[in-house]
Design a protein around this motif. Sequence first.
Motif, PDB file in Angstrom:
ATOM      1  N   GLU A  92       0.858  -1.194   0.000  1.00  0.00           N
ATOM      2  CA  GLU A  92       0.000   0.000   0.000  1.00  0.00           C
ATOM      3  C   GLU A  92       0.883   1.228   0.000  1.00  0.00           C
ATOM      4  O   GLU A  92       1.871   1.283   0.716  1.00  0.00           O
ATOM      5  CB  GLU A  92      -0.889   0.061   1.254  1.00  0.00           C
ATOM      6  CG  GLU A  92      -2.072  -0.840   1.266  1.00  0.00           C
ATOM      7  CD  GLU A  92      -2.891  -0.666   2.534  1.00  0.00           C
ATOM      8  OE1 GLU A  92      -3.137   0.495   2.947  1.00  0.00           O
ATOM      9  OE2 GLU A  92      -3.275  -1.687   3.113  1.00  0.00           O
ATOM     10  N   ALA A  93       0.507   2.193  -0.799  1.00  0.00           N
ATOM     11  CA  ALA A  93       1.095   3.530  -0.764  1.00  0.00           C
ATOM     12  C   ALA A  93      -0.040   4.442  -1.174  1.00  0.00           C
ATOM     13  O   ALA A  93      -0.467   4.440  -2.325  1.00  0.00           O
ATOM     14  CB  ALA A  93       2.282   3.648  -1.714  1.00  0.00           C
ATOM     15  N   ASP A  94      -0.570   5.163  -0.191  1.00  0.00           N
ATOM     16  CA  ASP A  94      -1.748   5.976  -0.476  1.00  0.00           C
ATOM     17  C   ASP A  94      -1.799   7.173   0.460  1.00  0.00           C
ATOM     18  O   ASP A  94      -0.865   7.427   1.204  1.00  0.00           O
ATOM     19  CB  ASP A  94      -3.026   5.117  -0.386  1.00  0.00           C
ATOM     20  CG  ASP A  94      -3.166   4.415   0.966  1.00  0.00           C
ATOM     21  OD1 ASP A  94      -2.535   4.838   1.959  1.00  0.00           O
ATOM     22  OD2 ASP A  94      -3.915   3.419   1.028  1.00  0.00           O
ATOM     23  N   GLY A  95      -2.909   7.866   0.409  1.00  0.00           N
ATOM     24  CA  GLY A  95      -3.046   9.078   1.204  1.00  0.00           C
ATOM     25  C   GLY A  95      -2.547  10.272   0.421  1.00  0.00           C
ATOM     26  O   GLY A  95      -2.463  10.242  -0.808  1.00  0.00           O
ATOM     27  N   LEU A  96      -2.239  11.319   1.142  1.00  0.00           N
ATOM     28  CA  LEU A  96      -1.738  12.528   0.507  1.00  0.00           C
ATOM     29  C   LEU A  96      -0.391  12.271  -0.151  1.00  0.00           C
ATOM     30  O   LEU A  96       0.408  11.487   0.354  1.00  0.00           O
ATOM     31  CB  LEU A  96      -1.558  13.638   1.546  1.00  0.00           C
ATOM     32  CG  LEU A  96      -2.814  14.167   2.220  1.00  0.00           C
ATOM     33  CD1 LEU A  96      -2.435  15.134   3.342  1.00  0.00           C
ATOM     34  CD2 LEU A  96      -3.698  14.856   1.205  1.00  0.00           C
ATOM     35  N   VAL A  97      -0.154  12.939  -1.268  1.00  0.00           N
ATOM     36  CA  VAL A  97       1.178  12.927  -1.876  1.00  0.00           C
ATOM     37  C   VAL A  97       1.850  14.217  -1.443  1.00  0.00           C
ATOM     38  O   VAL A  97       1.353  15.311  -1.720  1.00  0.00           O
ATOM     39  CB  VAL A  97       1.096  12.828  -3.418  1.00  0.00           C
ATOM     40  CG1 VAL A  97       2.487  12.925  -4.022  1.00  0.00           C
ATOM     41  CG2 VAL A  97       0.414  11.536  -3.834  1.00  0.00           C
ATOM     42  N   LEU A  98       2.954  14.078  -0.744  1.00  0.00           N
ATOM     43  CA  LEU A  98       3.663  15.233  -0.210  1.00  0.00           C
ATOM     44  C   LEU A  98       5.067  15.291  -0.783  1.00  0.00           C
ATOM     45  O   LEU A  98       5.715  14.263  -0.964  1.00  0.00           O
ATOM     46  CB  LEU A  98       3.752  15.136   1.313  1.00  0.00           C
ATOM     47  CG  LEU A  98       2.420  15.037   2.061  1.00  0.00           C
ATOM     48  CD1 LEU A  98       2.665  14.787   3.537  1.00  0.00           C
ATOM     49  CD2 LEU A  98       1.604  16.298   1.855  1.00  0.00           C
ATOM     50  N   ARG A  99       5.519  16.512  -1.065  1.00  0.00           N
ATOM     51  CA  ARG A  99       6.911  16.689  -1.475  1.00  0.00           C
ATOM     52  C   ARG A  99       7.694  17.073  -0.231  1.00  0.00           C
ATOM     53  O   ARG A  99       7.342  18.005   0.472  1.00  0.00           O
ATOM     54  CB  ARG A  99       7.049  17.778  -2.529  1.00  0.00           C
ATOM     55  CG  ARG A  99       8.481  17.870  -3.037  1.00  0.00           C
ATOM     56  CD  ARG A  99       8.758  19.009  -3.999  1.00  0.00           C
ATOM     57  NE  ARG A  99       7.631  19.457  -4.754  1.00  0.00           N
ATOM     58  CZ  ARG A  99       7.352  19.121  -6.019  1.00  0.00           C
ATOM     59  NH1 ARG A  99       8.130  18.328  -6.669  1.00  0.00           N
ATOM     60  NH2 ARG A  99       6.296  19.579  -6.631  1.00  0.00           N
ATOM     61  N   GLY A 100       8.740  16.316   0.030  1.00  0.00           N
ATOM     62  CA  GLY A 100       9.567  16.609   1.191  1.00  0.00           C
ATOM     63  C   GLY A 100      11.013  16.362   0.869  1.00  0.00           C
ATOM     64  O   GLY A 100      11.346  15.693  -0.114  1.00  0.00           O
ATOM     65  N   PRO A 101      11.903  16.905   1.694  1.00  0.00           N
ATOM     66  CA  PRO A 101      13.327  16.701   1.458  1.00  0.00           C
ATOM     67  C   PRO A 101      13.672  15.231   1.634  1.00  0.00           C
ATOM     68  O   PRO A 101      13.220  14.587   2.573  1.00  0.00           O
ATOM     69  CB  PRO A 101      14.007  17.565   2.515  1.00  0.00           C
ATOM     70  CG  PRO A 101      12.982  17.790   3.568  1.00  0.00           C
ATOM     71  CD  PRO A 101      11.646  17.675   2.911  1.00  0.00           C
ATOM     72  N   GLU A 102      14.432  14.720   0.689  1.00  0.00           N
ATOM     73  CA  GLU A 102      14.843  13.322   0.758  1.00  0.00           C
ATOM     74  C   GLU A 102      16.309  13.242   0.399  1.00  0.00           C
ATOM     75  O   GLU A 102      16.758  13.897  -0.533  1.00  0.00           O
ATOM     76  CB  GLU A 102      13.999  12.484  -0.207  1.00  0.00           C
ATOM     77  CG  GLU A 102      14.052  11.016   0.063  1.00  0.00           C
ATOM     78  CD  GLU A 102      12.890  10.272  -0.572  1.00  0.00           C
ATOM     79  OE1 GLU A 102      13.136   9.143  -1.041  1.00  0.00           O
ATOM     80  OE2 GLU A 102      11.755  10.789  -0.614  1.00  0.00           O
ATOM     81  N   GLY A 103      17.036  12.447   1.156  1.00  0.00           N
ATOM     82  CA  GLY A 103      18.443  12.213   0.882  1.00  0.00           C
ATOM     83  C   GLY A 103      18.682  10.722   0.811  1.00  0.00           C
ATOM     84  O   GLY A 103      17.754   9.922   0.947  1.00  0.00           O
TER      85      GLY A 103
END
Length: 179
Positions: A92-103
Amino acid sequence: MPHASIPGARGRVRPLTLLGDPVLRTPCADVTDFGPELARLVEDLFATMYAAQGVGLAANQVGEPLRVFVYDCPDDDDVRHVGHVVNPRLVEADGLVLRGPEGCLSLPGLEAGTRRYDHAVVEGVTVTGEPVTVHGTGFFARCLQHETDHLDGTVYADRVTGWRRRRLLRQVARASWSG
């Protein structure tokens, strides 16, 4: 002597695989041998993740093309999640799609705004073959998606778009570790 119940306490810190190494782009094989080598790999993954100050680490990031990852990651409520998953599947991958810092430890020193779902569920097994289901929200959901991506041969930079992607690729090209 290190305490055996602390993840990574008996592990060996391994060199990190950096972007450009083909092992990061190759989908990893399912684990079929649940013997002492697998337990050692999980200990080494924890030790390496802690030494590099990461929150998650996939086996191919230390050059092992197997479907295994470890994590020690908070969610957005500062609840700490620690564990490992063998043969994980993102179910499962659902809900809001958020852009966040990722390293990523395989792209040291870099990060970019990356879109991820706010909720994720991963199913797999433990080092002893027991079924495990891991639910994540917020930052921990991002971690679960990121580590599962690694095992499929994908890095977070592949998910970055637009000007963020162009900037990240320029930074990769200039990075001291980039070949």
